[in-house]
Design an enzyme around this catalytic site. Structure first.
Site, mmCIF file in Angstrom:
data_model
loop_
_atom_site.group_PDB
_atom_site.id
_atom_site.type_symbol
_atom_site.label_atom_id
_atom_site.label_comp_id
_atom_site.label_asym_id
_atom_site.label_seq_id
_atom_site.Cartn_x
_atom_site.Cartn_y
_atom_site.Cartn_z
ATOM 1 N N ARG A 29 3.747 -0.223 -0.821
ATOM 2 C CA ARG A 29 3.382 0.250 0.507
ATOM 3 C C ARG A 29 4.065 -0.512 1.634
ATOM 4 O O ARG A 29 4.595 0.087 2.575
ATOM 5 C CB ARG A 29 1.856 0.150 0.717
ATOM 6 C CG ARG A 29 1.076 1.229 0.056
ATOM 7 C CD ARG A 29 -0.244 0.685 -0.431
ATOM 8 N NE ARG A 29 0.008 -0.160 -1.586
ATOM 9 C CZ ARG A 29 0.052 0.290 -2.832
ATOM 10 N NH1 ARG A 29 -0.236 1.529 -3.072
ATOM 11 N NH2 ARG A 29 0.347 -0.503 -3.837
ATOM 12 N N THR A 30 4.043 -1.830 1.568
ATOM 13 C CA THR A 30 4.561 -2.607 2.692
ATOM 14 C C THR A 30 6.049 -2.333 2.884
ATOM 15 O O THR A 30 6.511 -2.044 3.991
ATOM 16 C CB THR A 30 4.300 -4.111 2.458
ATOM 17 O OG1 THR A 30 2.918 -4.282 2.156
ATOM 18 C CG2 THR A 30 4.664 -4.933 3.670
ATOM 19 N N ARG A 53 8.834 -10.461 2.323
ATOM 20 C CA ARG A 53 7.680 -10.866 1.509
ATOM 21 C C ARG A 53 8.173 -11.912 0.531
ATOM 22 O O ARG A 53 9.278 -11.800 -0.016
ATOM 23 C CB ARG A 53 7.080 -9.687 0.750
ATOM 24 C CG ARG A 53 6.010 -10.137 -0.243
ATOM 25 C CD ARG A 53 5.313 -9.007 -0.911
ATOM 26 N NE ARG A 53 4.401 -8.331 0.010
ATOM 27 C CZ ARG A 53 3.581 -7.354 -0.356
ATOM 28 N NH1 ARG A 53 3.558 -6.933 -1.605
ATOM 29 N NH2 ARG A 53 2.782 -6.790 0.520
ATOM 30 N N HIS A 63 -1.061 -11.786 5.558
ATOM 31 C CA HIS A 63 -0.424 -10.465 5.459
ATOM 32 C C HIS A 63 -0.655 -9.776 6.810
ATOM 33 O O HIS A 63 -1.413 -8.806 6.915
ATOM 34 C CB HIS A 63 -1.057 -9.684 4.303
ATOM 35 C CG HIS A 63 -0.274 -8.487 3.849
ATOM 36 N ND1 HIS A 63 0.786 -7.956 4.561
ATOM 37 C CD2 HIS A 63 -0.416 -7.705 2.749
ATOM 38 C CE1 HIS A 63 1.255 -6.906 3.908
ATOM 39 N NE2 HIS A 63 0.551 -6.741 2.805
HETATM 40 N N1 CP Z 1 -1.195 -3.303 0.648
HETATM 41 C C1 CP Z 1 -0.047 -3.842 0.175
HETATM 42 O O1 CP Z 1 0.411 -4.902 0.624
HETATM 43 O O2 CP Z 1 0.546 -3.106 -0.809
HETATM 44 P P1 CP Z 1 1.936 -3.442 -1.490
HETATM 45 O O3 CP Z 1 1.762 -4.697 -2.312
HETATM 46 O O4 CP Z 1 2.273 -2.230 -2.305
HETATM 47 O O5 CP Z 1 2.936 -3.690 -0.395
#
Ligand code: CP
Length: 310
Positions: free
Chosen positions: A55-56, A106, A134
């Protein structure tokens, strides 16, 4: 009005004032309804994922492209010179930031984004550093809470699951402490909110309480923020014993407030059963979509001093 976020690093939610959080939420709302496909024309954003993400990363890259910008980068740190040739993070960041107008990252280690910001020549945006912070997840959470409740103030919010290692709940509790909300913490004792967050809440005079099951508080909530209890942190007997206390199912929603919304940063494993998905309270997939608008808002404000809400 001067834009206070122009060229600013976004490393920790605690670096943002209440006014800045409200500006980002208002900008996300505006961009959701009034797309700006040329705003980042000729801007290049580096998307550097030293740790996995769905998602991020994808919502950030979608955000850049929907604003007319371009993305460079990588989605696994494994093939970089840093991983394979022993390059330092500082050197990697210096070079990547010389190719881009902003640097989104990240990293599995706490503090990596703060370190990167010291060496980057462009703004650094933290997409998650270990179990620490986050902040962009928090921005989309705030936007989603505002979108569903028409306010960020005086809400009853429960945080459920892994409150110790879950970086999203740390950042969100810090942000909402600026808005006089009541917090309910529901977790196994071994996964309770870290002391430093509790101390911050005490200093800010925030009302909070701890609970052993979701049922104790669910009927008085505006927001139920679910996270995954990590099975690997317990032996099988202990996990089976505690599991039911931290799983939400449809039958638990019979007396909840009409305005209740259930959020989850995702990925979900089995802490929300799928019969909840079709209820009017489930909002986690809309929340994930809002990641695009919240990250567009951040990019618009960090990269464009001319940006005006319409
Ligand atoms: N919510 C979130 O950080 O999802 P991802 O790890 O898929 O980025």
């Amino acid at each position: 009005m001067t834009n206070p976020l122009y060229q600013k690093d976004i490393i920790s939610i605690a670096d943002l004032s209440r006014d800045e959080l409200e500006l980002i939420v208002a900008t996300a709302k505006d961009l959701k309804h009034n797309p700006q496909p040329e705003l980042l024309k000729n801007k290049i954003v580096a998307s550097c994922f030293f740790e996995a993400s769905t998602r991020t990363r994808l919502s950030f890259e979608t955000a850049v492209q929907r604003l007319g910008g371009s993305v460079i980068g990588f989605d696994s740190g494994g093939n970089t010179s840093l991983a394979q040739k022993g390059e330092t993070l500082a050197d990697s960041v210096k070079v990547i930031s010389s190719y881009s107008d902003a640097f989104f990252m990240r990293h599995p280690q706490e503090g990596a984004a703060r370190l990167a910001a010291e060496f980057a020549s462009v703004p650094v945006i933290n997409g998650g550093d270990g179990s620490n912070q986050h902040p962009t997840q928090t921005l989309l959470d705030l936007f989603t809470i505002y979108e569903t409740q028409s306010s960020l103030q005086n809400l009853n919010i429960a945080f459920v699951g892994d409150l110790k290692y879950g970086r999203t709940v740390h950042s969100l509790a810090q942000a909402l402490s600026l808005f006089n909300c009541n917090f309910y913490f529901i977790s196994p004792q071994a996964l309770a909110m870290p002391d430093y967050i509790i101390e911050e809440l005490d200093e800010a005079g925030i009302n909070y309480s701890t609970h052993e099951s979701i049922e104790e508080v669910i009927d008085s909530l505006d927001i139920l923020y679910m996270t995954r209890v990590q099975k690997e942190r317990f032996d099988e007997t202990e996990y089976q014993h505690m599991k039911s206390a931290f799983v939400l199912n449809g039958s638990m929603l019979s007396k909840v407030r009409d305005n209740l919304k259930i959020l989850h940063p995702l990925p979900r494993v089995d802490e929300i059963t799928t019969d909840v998905d079709d209820t009017p309270y489930a909002y986690y997939f809309q929340q994930a979509e809002n990641g695009v608008y919240a990250r567009q808002a951040l990019l618009a404000l960090v990269l464009s001093n001319q940006f005006q809400e319409s």
